[in-house]
Every structure is written in structure tokens, then in C-alpha cells.
Design a protein around this motif. Structure first.
Motif, PDB file in Angstrom:
ATOM      1  N   ALA A 215       0.833  -1.210   0.000  1.00 58.45           N
ATOM      2  CA  ALA A 215       0.000   0.000   0.000  1.00 58.45           C
ATOM      3  C   ALA A 215       0.865   1.256   0.000  1.00 58.45           C
ATOM      4  O   ALA A 215       0.584   2.219  -0.728  1.00 58.45           O
ATOM      5  N   ALA A 216       1.941   1.268   0.811  1.00 61.03           N
ATOM      6  CA  ALA A 216       2.814   2.433   0.864  1.00 61.03           C
ATOM      7  C   ALA A 216       3.532   2.638  -0.464  1.00 61.03           C
ATOM      8  O   ALA A 216       3.687   3.774  -0.939  1.00 61.03           O
ATOM      9  N   LEU A 217       3.965   1.550  -1.077  1.00 63.44           N
ATOM     10  CA  LEU A 217       4.667   1.658  -2.355  1.00 63.44           C
ATOM     11  C   LEU A 217       3.702   2.046  -3.483  1.00 63.44           C
ATOM     12  O   LEU A 217       4.083   2.781  -4.400  1.00 63.44           O
ATOM     13  N   GLU A 218       2.486   1.587  -3.404  1.00 66.59           N
ATOM     14  CA  GLU A 218       1.481   2.006  -4.389  1.00 66.59           C
ATOM     15  C   GLU A 218       1.224   3.508  -4.283  1.00 66.59           C
ATOM     16  O   GLU A 218       1.073   4.205  -5.287  1.00 66.59           O
ATOM     17  N   ALA A 219       1.162   4.006  -3.042  1.00 68.40           N
ATOM     18  CA  ALA A 219       0.959   5.445  -2.851  1.00 68.40           C
ATOM     19  C   ALA A 219       2.143   6.229  -3.397  1.00 68.40           C
ATOM     20  O   ALA A 219       1.967   7.291  -4.024  1.00 68.40           O
ATOM     21  N   ALA A 220       3.364   5.727  -3.175  1.00 68.50           N
ATOM     22  CA  ALA A 220       4.554   6.394  -3.712  1.00 68.50           C
ATOM     23  C   ALA A 220       4.524   6.379  -5.243  1.00 68.50           C
ATOM     24  O   ALA A 220       4.849   7.380  -5.900  1.00 68.50           O
ATOM     25  N   TRP A 221       4.138   5.256  -5.807  1.00 71.91           N
ATOM     26  CA  TRP A 221       4.038   5.153  -7.259  1.00 71.91           C
ATOM     27  C   TRP A 221       3.026   6.150  -7.803  1.00 71.91           C
ATOM     28  O   TRP A 221       3.272   6.822  -8.816  1.00 71.91           O
ATOM     29  N   ALA A 222       1.889   6.278  -7.123  1.00 68.41           N
ATOM     30  CA  ALA A 222       0.865   7.213  -7.574  1.00 68.41           C
ATOM     31  C   ALA A 222       1.398   8.640  -7.570  1.00 68.41           C
ATOM     32  O   ALA A 222       1.103   9.433  -8.475  1.00 68.41           O
ATOM     33  N   GLY A 223       2.210   8.976  -6.556  1.00 66.52           N
ATOM     34  CA  GLY A 223       2.793  10.311  -6.497  1.00 66.52           C
ATOM     35  C   GLY A 223       3.738  10.570  -7.647  1.00 66.52           C
ATOM     36  O   GLY A 223       3.719  11.647  -8.266  1.00 66.52           O
ATOM     37  N   LEU A 224       4.577   9.578  -7.970  1.00 65.26           N
ATOM     38  CA  LEU A 224       5.520   9.745  -9.083  1.00 65.26           C
ATOM     39  C   LEU A 224       4.782   9.811 -10.420  1.00 65.26           C
ATOM     40  O   LEU A 224       5.097  10.630 -11.288  1.00 65.26           O
ATOM     41  N   ALA A 225       3.801   8.947 -10.592  1.00 65.12           N
ATOM     42  CA  ALA A 225       3.072   8.904 -11.857  1.00 65.12           C
ATOM     43  C   ALA A 225       2.255  10.160 -12.098  1.00 65.12           C
ATOM     44  O   ALA A 225       1.895  10.460 -13.239  1.00 65.12           O
ATOM     45  N   ALA A 226       1.971  10.900 -11.011  1.00 63.35           N
ATOM     46  CA  ALA A 226       1.203  12.137 -11.146  1.00 63.35           C
ATOM     47  C   ALA A 226       2.069  13.329 -11.533  1.00 63.35           C
ATOM     48  O   ALA A 226       1.544  14.404 -11.843  1.00 63.35           O
ATOM     49  N   VAL A 227       3.398  13.167 -11.515  1.00 70.71           N
ATOM     50  CA  VAL A 227       4.282  14.243 -11.966  1.00 70.71           C
ATOM     51  C   VAL A 227       3.955  14.519 -13.437  1.00 70.71           C
ATOM     52  O   VAL A 227       3.938  13.588 -14.258  1.00 70.71           O
ATOM     53  N   PRO A 228       3.677  15.763 -13.805  1.00 66.67           N
ATOM     54  CA  PRO A 228       3.208  16.058 -15.172  1.00 66.67           C
ATOM     55  C   PRO A 228       4.110  15.530 -16.282  1.00 66.67           C
ATOM     56  O   PRO A 228       3.624  15.171 -17.364  1.00 66.67           O
ATOM     57  N   SER A 229       5.422  15.471 -16.049  1.00 68.69           N
ATOM     58  CA  SER A 229       6.340  15.042 -17.103  1.00 68.69           C
ATOM     59  C   SER A 229       6.555  13.532 -17.137  1.00 68.69           C
ATOM     60  O   SER A 229       7.327  13.038 -17.970  1.00 68.69           O
TER      61      SER A 229
END
Length: 459
Positions: free
Chosen positions: A287-301
Motif C-alpha cells: 500500500a505504501a509503495l502504491e501510494a509512492a508510485w501514484a505520487g511519481l506517476a502524477a508528476v506532469p512530465s
């Protein structure tokens, strides 16, 4: 970042200058007279930076492995380009936090000087072979280079009792401390954890000084109680983590080994998360790694299509690299400034790294580990590298002092016992680049001439 053993968090009460640094921070182990030639006025810390930039050990980093071997492509990074990138990240963050940009940048430029041929793979092998003389550790070797092996300053004079002792670059106390990522000896180091790049469990421990280098280390830490990193070393350590987490992924993408769009698949992510736990964060749940992934994937670039080698794709990759570095350093800057009043100088502050940032950095490192470092061809190459280096150490030791470069021959002549002689052999082999190690092996172990005139590589 690695955690030091438990320690006190106090600093001596020497009066500090306007920039927060005390006179003792600018002291050198060997006092130096003022320069006799006209030159632009430079601070002590600026002189430290210049000494590292001009060191032979710095030039050799250009031919030492980062993740992909430096001969494999002219785009991927080697230890020198990596160090320059770490230095840029560290300098900018230091300026924002109020510690000396020059001290912090010098530490970043020097942080990989102790890496032997073949990077961490060579470090592992040399540690195994050098147990009789106290083991091998790249960061302890960095201190040894800065304070002994790199020729710049001597204490005493030839022929005088106790004279003619090399003190290396003779950097200031503050700069040396900033260069020391693990400010403790092997005897108190924490047990190793994680795995090597071939999947085997780590057996090497992290420490920052060999026993026979304790004199200058103890001088450097004279005003520090305990075994904590100074804040400049913490900034360097973070900049190293940030730079290689982002840049190793970038290199892997360009090399065709990493496709970030594959992480859209939940099953693919779970496999990467397992690598993250095995290598870097054992306690991180999905769950923590999924949240981290979501944060990175939301970076516009963040890439929306597979990399195709076009200029447009390369520009997009550079954009995400820049955005991620800014994201990580910005989060740390805000958290650290919120936790401390005044400038973050030496042992009067600690870097504050948010948990979300730790997770995101570890996730990127796990991506590189999963797709690049565990690849079968790389694991096989690493096995061959260790075999070559082991044979080379045996050959150099068997033929010493004749097999040593002149500077190391003098060290060998002064070795008081077998352990000291082995340390000289390890110093010699560790000084070589990847290419020069291959050349020396061809000459000493197979009887063939070295591949080229530039392959000797010793100091």
C-alpha cells in the motif's frame, strides 16, 4: 541513507564565524603558510574544492563503473559524471539550507573517490580478500585517498625523524568531516543488510576509517561527541541517493532495459515492490509503495509512452529527471527548514527527509535494481569481474614490490608486517580504473601485453 550507530548529538562550544563555521572548522591537519604567489583570493573551503577537482583520483573516476560499464555507451554515466551531478544537487540544496555550498560540493565531488575497479562489485571482492588487514570499504578508502594516498602535502622533511609523511590533500576539518559518509570504524559498524547486485546477501559492513588512518580521523572528529554525520555529509548522502535513483533509471531507459510504462500493470508493480523490499526497504508494504508510485506517476512530465530514442523522447526524459530531483530536494528543504532555526551548519542541525520522499527514492532505486542490476547478462559479467580482480590481487601481491607503481613501492618498503603489505597491494589495485585493471590482469596473469598505452591507470 544509512543510519550511524547510536551517538550523542552535541558539538563543541568553539565560537563560530558569521557563516556559522568556527575557526577550528577551517583548520588543516598540517598548518599551511599563506600563499607566496599572487592569486585570486579564495576561502579555505574554496581551496578544498579546487584540490579535489584537480586530484588524479578524480580524473580516474571517468573510467570507473556506475551501473552500466563506461565502455558500453557514450551516453550512460560513469563515476565522474555521476559525481558532478551529485555535486550540483548537493550545492543547490546546501545553499538553500544555509550550510557552505563549497564544503558540501567538495564532499559530493569526493564521495566516490574510494571506489575500486568495477564499483561495488569490486568493493565486495576486495573486502573479502583484505580481511587480514581490516577489510575494504569504499568510503574508508576515500578518506585514505584524501588524507594519505593523493600527493599534495607532506608533514616533516626527508631524513628527519618522523618526517616525510604524506597527508594527502590536507583538507580542512569541516570538509573532511563532510566527506565522511560513515564516521565510525569497522569495529562498531552495524551488521550488513540487503543484497548485492547478483542477488546474494550483503556481507560487507559500512564504515569510514581504517585503523591505521585513525590519527587524522580522530583529529577531524575532535570537536564531535559520538558518531553522527555532520549536516553537510547528510546533504551529500541525500544528493547521492537522489542522483543515482533518478539517473540510473534514466540510463536504464536509454539503454532499453527499462520501460516505465510497464509499471501501469499491477502485476508488474508487485514484482518491483518485492525487489524494493529485498534491496532497500524491508518494512515497506504494498500500500505504501502504491501510494509512492501514484505520487511519481502524477508528476506532469512522467512518461506516457515507451521511449523511442527520438529527440522529443529524450527531452521528455530530461524533463522528468529534472522534475523528480526538484520534487525530492524541495520536500527535504521545506521539512528541514521547518525543523531548525538558523543555518544548518556541521553538527547543529540534521537533514529531515519526509517518509514520502524516502519511499519514492527507494521505489526508483528498486526499478533500476529490478530491470538492470538483476539482469542475467550483468550478473554473469559481475562474476567474471570478481574472478579477474581476485587473480590480479594475487599476482600483484606475489610480485610486489616490482609489480607496484613507484609510490606504492615506497609504502610497501615501509610496511611493518604482512597485513600492512597486503593493505598496500589493495591500495594499488583499488586505484586502478576498470580498463587498467583488465590491462594489468592481461600483463601479469596471462603474459599478454596490456590492451593499450592508457591502461596502466595507477597514480
Amino acid at each position: 541513507m544509512s543510519s550511524p550507530p547510536p551517538s550523542a548529538r552535541t558539538r563543541g562550544s568553539l565560537p563560530a564565524g558569521d557563516d556559522g563555521y568556527a575557526p577550528a572548522d577551517r583548520q588543516r591537519f598540517v598548518p599551511e603558510p599563506p600563499k607566496r604567489v599572487a592569486a585570486p583570493e579564495r576561502t579555505a573551503f574554496e581551496r578544498d574544492r579546487a584540490r579535489v577537482v584537480h586530484a588524479a583520483a578524480s580524473r580516474r573516476l571517468a573510467a570507473k563503473t556506475q551501473v552500466v560499464g563506461p565502455q558500453s555507451d557514450d551516453f550512460v554515466r560513469n563515476r565522474l559524471t555521476h559525481s558532478l551531478e551529485v555535486a550540483q544537487v548537493a550545492r543547490d540544496l546546501a545553499r538553500a539550507l544555509g550550510c557552505s555550498p563549497d564544503v558540501t560540493e567538495t564532499a559530493a565531488l569526493a564521495h566516490d573517490l574510494g571506489h575500486p575497479p568495477f564499483g561495488h562489485n569490486g568493493e565486495r571482492l576486495l573486502d573479502e580478500l583484505s580481511q587480514p588487514c581490516g577489510g575494504f570499504e569504499g568510503n574508508a578508502q576515500t578518506l585514505r585517498i584524501l588524507t594519505r594516498l593523493e600527493a599534495k602535502t607532506f608533514q616533516g622533511a626527508p631524513g628527519q625523524p618522523g618526517g616525510d609523511v604524506s597527508r594527502g590533500l590536507n583538507l580542512t576539518r569541516a570538509t573532511l568531516d563532510a566527506c565522511t559518509k560513515y564516521p565510525w570504524p569497522r569495529a562498531v559498524a552495524e551488521p550488513p543488510g540487503g543484497v548485492h547486485a547478483d542477488g546474494t546477501r550483503r556481507t560487507t559492513v559500512k564504515f569510514g576509517v581504517y585503523d591505521d588512518d585513525r590519527e587524522v580521523f580522530d583529529w577531524m572528529r575532535a570537536d564531535v561527541a559520538g558518531s553522527r554525520q555532520c549536516v553537510e555529509a547528510q546533504v551529500m548522502d541525500l544528493a547521492d541517493d537522489v542522483a543515482y535513483s533518478v539517473h540510473d533509471v534514466e540510463d536504464g531507459v536509454v539503454a532499453g532495459r527499462i520501460d516505465l510504462t510497464r509499471l501501469r500493470d499491477a502485476g508488474e508493480r508487485l514484482a518491483v515492490w518485492a525487489t524494493v523490499r529485498e534491496w532497500y526497504l524491508p518494512g515497506a508494504d504494498d500500500a505504501a509503495l502504491e501510494a509512492a508510485w501514484a505520487g511519481l506517476a502524477a508528476v506532469p512530465s512522467w512518461p506516457q509512452a515507451a521511449y523511442d530514442g527520438s529527440r522529443r523522447a529524450l527531452a521528455g526524459l530530461k524533463d522528468v529527471t529534472s522534475d523528480l530531483i526538484g520534487r525530492f530536494c524541495g520536500a527535504v528543504q521545506m521539512a528541514t527548514l521547518a525543523a531548525h532555526d538558523g543555518p544548518a551548519v556541521r553538527h547543529r542541525a540534521d537533514l529531515v527527509v519526509p517518509t514520502s520522499t524516502l519511499l519514492e527514492v527507494a521505489l526508483l532505486k528498486g526499478v533500476a535494481a529490478h530491470y538492470v542490476m538483476q539482469a542475467d547478462d550483468r550478473v554473469a559479467a559481475m562474476r567474471r569481474q570478481r574472478e579477474l580482480l581476485a587473480e590480479l590481487v594475487d599476482a600483484v601481491a606475489a610480485g610486489a614490490p616490482g609489480t607496484l607503481d613507484p609510490a606504492f613501492r615506497a609504502d610497501h618498503a615501509g610496511a611493518g608486517d604482512d597485513a600492512a603489505a597486503l593493505r598496500v597491494v589493495v591500495d594499488q589495485v583499488a586505484s586502478l580504473t576498470d580498463a587498467s585493471a583488465v590491462g594489468w590482469h592481461a600483463r601479469l596473469c596471462t603474459g599478454r601485453p596490456a590492451p593499450g598505452p592508457g591502461d596502466r591507470g595507477g597514480p
